[in-house]
Design a protein around this motif. Structure first.
Motif, mmCIF file in Angstrom:
data_model
loop_
_atom_site.group_PDB
_atom_site.id
_atom_site.type_symbol
_atom_site.label_atom_id
_atom_site.label_comp_id
_atom_site.label_asym_id
_atom_site.label_seq_id
_atom_site.Cartn_x
_atom_site.Cartn_y
_atom_site.Cartn_z
ATOM 1 N N THR A 1 0.858 -1.183 -0.153
ATOM 2 C CA THR A 1 -0.102 0.007 0.071
ATOM 3 C C THR A 1 0.972 1.318 0.017
ATOM 4 O O THR A 1 1.954 1.347 0.719
ATOM 5 N N HIS B 1 -3.714 4.632 -0.724
ATOM 6 C CA HIS B 1 -4.309 5.226 0.008
ATOM 7 C C HIS B 1 -4.354 6.689 0.044
ATOM 8 O O HIS B 1 -3.357 7.395 0.036
ATOM 9 N N SER C 1 -10.447 3.563 4.775
ATOM 10 C CA SER C 1 -9.712 3.325 6.199
ATOM 11 C C SER C 1 -10.702 3.620 7.147
ATOM 12 O O SER C 1 -11.794 4.128 7.103
ATOM 13 N N GLU D 1 -10.000 -0.935 5.707
ATOM 14 C CA GLU D 1 -8.607 -1.040 6.272
ATOM 15 C C GLU D 1 -8.576 -0.562 7.755
ATOM 16 O O GLU D 1 -8.803 0.729 8.041
ATOM 17 N N GLU E 1 -7.680 0.472 10.966
ATOM 18 C CA GLU E 1 -6.198 1.140 11.401
ATOM 19 C C GLU E 1 -6.165 0.903 12.730
ATOM 20 O O GLU E 1 -7.089 1.552 13.741
ATOM 21 N N GLN F 1 -4.565 -3.010 9.790
ATOM 22 C CA GLN F 1 -3.082 -2.246 9.426
ATOM 23 C C GLN F 1 -2.750 -1.867 11.019
ATOM 24 O O GLN F 1 -3.174 -1.083 11.642
ATOM 25 N N TRP G 1 -3.256 -8.844 7.321
ATOM 26 C CA TRP G 1 -2.578 -7.706 8.176
ATOM 27 C C TRP G 1 -1.409 -6.921 7.517
ATOM 28 O O TRP G 1 -0.927 -7.689 6.714
ATOM 29 N N SER G 2 -1.378 -5.726 7.623
ATOM 30 C CA SER G 2 -0.180 -4.962 7.235
ATOM 31 C C SER G 2 0.359 -4.183 8.426
ATOM 32 O O SER G 2 -0.320 -3.840 9.532
ATOM 33 N N ILE H 1 2.133 -0.212 9.201
ATOM 34 C CA ILE H 1 2.887 1.063 9.083
ATOM 35 C C ILE H 1 3.986 1.301 10.124
ATOM 36 O O ILE H 1 3.867 1.285 11.291
ATOM 37 N N ARG I 1 2.744 -1.032 4.455
ATOM 38 C CA ARG I 1 2.395 0.073 3.783
ATOM 39 C C ARG I 1 3.590 1.253 3.835
ATOM 40 O O ARG I 1 4.382 1.220 5.009
#
Length: 309
Positions: A7, A46, A107, A168, A170, A196, A229-230, A232, A253
């Motif tokens: 992302t 995003h 998001s 997403e 967060e 995220q 899952w991701s 940042i 991301r």
């Protein structure tokens, strides 16, 4: 091994124009940087909008309309619209761009927190625009509000007909995972989830590998196998956290919303430069990069043909 989704968060609402000449705020620059990031390997874009006159965060759907059709015409990337907006905005304002555009993804912040950026103001003697310094300093006394009522409003507005938008989710700390689990029990969201882990924001969990492992273990316990899952890694931890997350089976991301730098002490020249770097790291360690359509399949998205822009 499943493929890794990249992302790219193009502009956000955290950084201000003084901090980097590469940070896009005019619609033509947001569009071009998004297109270039997609060409570099980002499957998901995003997107926030900014006032084109001075770069301040905007949730005016008209500002989004200036770049969304251009991006759609030039890429097949998944477009993910913010409902976070800025900490100074209410949930009705923040929802407006997603409700107007019916994106494949938006998001969704899974809890309130002290989202603080005021230390950034001390790094600069002068600012390009008058709004920047007071905007940053005001965050010391601000709460980024995301109550259960706010979350229900986002879920009910975007999750069902006519939008059928996926989220997403967060999560800025482990309690936000439990908030999401509660919402799942109430039937507010459908699997597969896309989590995220937002790490490194002052007011949230710090960007450390031990913390990421803890977040992942907690998510496993709460959601089983039916989620993606991701991570940042805000600021200087961006690439390190991405590399480790991908080794653990997660997604990543990057983007100028999350970090303005390409390496310590060196500003990135564009979002695409960050995408190219993380893609190179991932491929060197054996990860394969997901295309937009592969990301759609993993996340259960409705498809680019069903958006409203």
């Amino acid at each position: 091994m499943k493929k890794t989704i990249i992302t790219c968060a193009i502009t956000g609402a955290i950084h201000t124009p003084t901090m980097s000449d590469a940070l896009p705020y005019r619609p033509e620059d947001i569009a071009q940087q998004a297109i270039d990031a997609a060409k570099a390997g980002a499957a998901i874009l995003h997107l926030h909008a900014r006032n084109p006159k001075d770069g301040r965060p905007s949730v005016d759907p008209a500002h989004f309309a200036e770049f969304l059709p251009i991006i759609k015409a030039e890429t097949d990337a998944v477009i993910n619209i913010t409902t976070g907006g800025s900490v100074t905005m209410g949930i009705e304002e923040r929802l407006a761009p997603a409700a107007a555009t019916s994106p494949e993804m938006c998001s969704m912040n899974m809890g309130s927190l002290n989202f603080a950026t005021h230390p950034l103001a001390d790094r600069y003697d002068t600012f390009k625009f008058d709004w920047e310094e007071p905007h940053l300093r005001a965050s010391e006394g601000a709460i980024f509000r995301n109550t259960f009522a706010d979350m229900r409003m986002v879920a009910e507005t975007m999750g069902g007909s006519p939008h059928n938008t996926k989220f997403e989710h967060e999560c800025y700390e482990v309690g936000h995972l439990y908030n999401l689990a509660f919402c799942m029990k109430k039937g507010m969201f459908k699997a597969p989830l896309f989590l995220q882990f937002v790490m490194g924001i002052l007011g949230g969990i710090s960007a450390e590998i031990d913390n990421m492992v803890f977040m992942k273990r907690t998510a496993d316990r709460l959601f089983g196998d039916d989620y993606q899952w991701s991570v940042i890694g805000a600021g200087g931890q961006q690439m390190k956290m991405a590399a480790v997350a991908a080794q653990m089976g997660g997604h990543v991301r990057v983007g100028l919303e999350d970090s303005l730098f390409i390496e310590r002490g060196k500003l990135a020249t564009s979002n695409a430069q960050q995408v190219e770097k993380v893609k190179s790291i991932l491929m060197e360690q054996g990860n394969q990069i997901a295309s937009p359509d592969e990301a759609r399949a993993m996340l259960g998205l409705k498809g680019l043909g069903q958006v409203a822009f």
